[in-house]
Design an enzyme around this catalytic site. Sequence first.
Site, PDB file in Angstrom:
ATOM      1  N   ARG A 252      44.917  43.801  42.958  1.00  0.00           N
ATOM      2  CA  ARG A 252      43.817  44.383  42.186  1.00  0.00           C
ATOM      3  C   ARG A 252      44.031  45.899  42.046  1.00  0.00           C
ATOM      4  NH1 ARG A 252      40.131  48.306  42.392  1.00  0.00           N
ATOM      5  NH2 ARG A 252      39.838  47.921  44.612  1.00  0.00           N
ATOM      6  N   ASP A 253      43.755  46.624  43.089  1.00  0.00           N
ATOM      7  CA  ASP A 253      43.848  48.085  43.016  1.00  0.00           C
ATOM      8  C   ASP A 253      45.283  48.527  42.754  1.00  0.00           C
ATOM      9  OD1 ASP A 253      43.665  50.864  43.540  1.00  0.00           O
ATOM     10  OD2 ASP A 253      42.043  50.548  44.955  1.00  0.00           O
TER      11      ASP A 253
ATOM     12  N   HIS B  15      42.573  55.850  49.987  1.00  0.00           N
ATOM     13  CA  HIS B  15      43.735  56.249  49.207  1.00  0.00           C
ATOM     14  C   HIS B  15      44.378  57.411  49.957  1.00  0.00           C
ATOM     15  CE1 HIS B  15      43.340  53.786  45.483  1.00  0.00           C
ATOM     16  NE2 HIS B  15      42.161  53.571  46.038  1.00  0.00           N
TER      17      HIS B  15
ATOM     18  N   HIS C 196      38.240  51.888  52.567  1.00  0.00           N
ATOM     19  CA  HIS C 196      39.229  51.682  51.503  1.00  0.00           C
ATOM     20  C   HIS C 196      39.810  53.065  51.224  1.00  0.00           C
ATOM     21  CE1 HIS C 196      40.529  49.896  47.510  1.00  0.00           C
ATOM     22  NE2 HIS C 196      40.527  51.174  47.204  1.00  0.00           N
TER      23      HIS C 196
ATOM     24  N   ASN D  88      46.935  53.658  47.292  1.00  0.00           N
ATOM     25  CA  ASN D  88      46.244  53.221  48.509  1.00  0.00           C
ATOM     26  C   ASN D  88      47.100  53.503  49.738  1.00  0.00           C
ATOM     27  OD1 ASN D  88      43.726  51.418  47.863  1.00  0.00           O
ATOM     28  ND2 ASN D  88      45.244  50.929  46.300  1.00  0.00           N
TER      29      ASN D  88
ATOM     30  N   CYS E  15      42.927  54.713  40.612  1.00  0.00           N
ATOM     31  CA  CYS E  15      41.827  54.311  39.742  1.00  0.00           C
ATOM     32  C   CYS E  15      42.081  54.904  38.375  1.00  0.00           C
ATOM     33  CB  CYS E  15      40.490  54.813  40.298  1.00  0.00           C
ATOM     34  SG  CYS E  15      39.127  54.512  39.145  1.00  0.00           S
TER      35      CYS E  15
END
Length: 291
Positions: A11-12, A203, A201, A243, A234
């Site tokens: 996803r990310d 980064h 979460h 990340n 993002c």
Amino acid sequence: MKVEITDVFLRDGLQDEPVIVSTAHKLEIAEALIGAGVKRIEAASFVNPRRVPQMGDAAEVIGSLRAVPDVTYTCLALNGKGVERAVAAGATDISVVTSASQAHSNANAGQAIDDALASLAVAVSGYPEIRFFAGISTAFTCPFEGNIDPDYLLRVVRAFKDMGISDIGFADTVGTTPTDQVLASMQHVREAEPDLTYYLHLHNAHGQALATASAAVETGVVRFDSALGGFGGCPFAPGAHGNIATEELVRHLHEAGHQTGIDEDRLAEAVRLARDVVTHSPATGLLDPAR
Ligand code: MG
């Protein structure tokens, strides 16, 4: 300490790469993660595919993942429509996400925080059979607004609590927040709402994410998101870095005597596969991907 890792590469990790990875390759990477012992895999987000074409096959991915005992697949939604699409695709565990920064909410979700929360509240109440958890983007620092007031973060946390959600993740979306600030904001929220479960979460802009994770474990945070190879970012947060890399986080946690249940050699194979797939996938065709 037993630490739980959710790998968010699919996803990310992929949402910020200018390539379209095929559904088959995504499923292959999920299998590699499972082979390494990863128990939680964030596999897709149900966002507008015209804005984030990398997630255009979200329904197909969620519908095709192999059911494996003890493995949970999660996905992400930013509004009621996203939740509806996720449920229709067969999702069981959905992360509903909003920002703690008004400007990032407008850029990322196309609406104000309170509107996003209202839309999510309606959706969450409509699906009692789904396990919902919540993510808060730009929880500490925003590329547009600077530092986020911890009281404002608490307000967003309470909005999710009012929806009946007790698992809440804080995202350092750009990855520049100093460790002390992350810990202080979390402490502020935990003191006010001690009965919720919090995860991070992170980064990683300045290589500080590992230090933040290590310090957070010592304060009792035992759930983290991370992405194979340190991919990620993002598309709607200028300057967002990748990340924290799953392989680095796992190695670091093991060295510190914590348990993740993840095999580092098998994980290295998954990293190689992820890199290979990204390198060889066709371009999105967007000259300026979603920015
Ligand atoms: Mg992220």
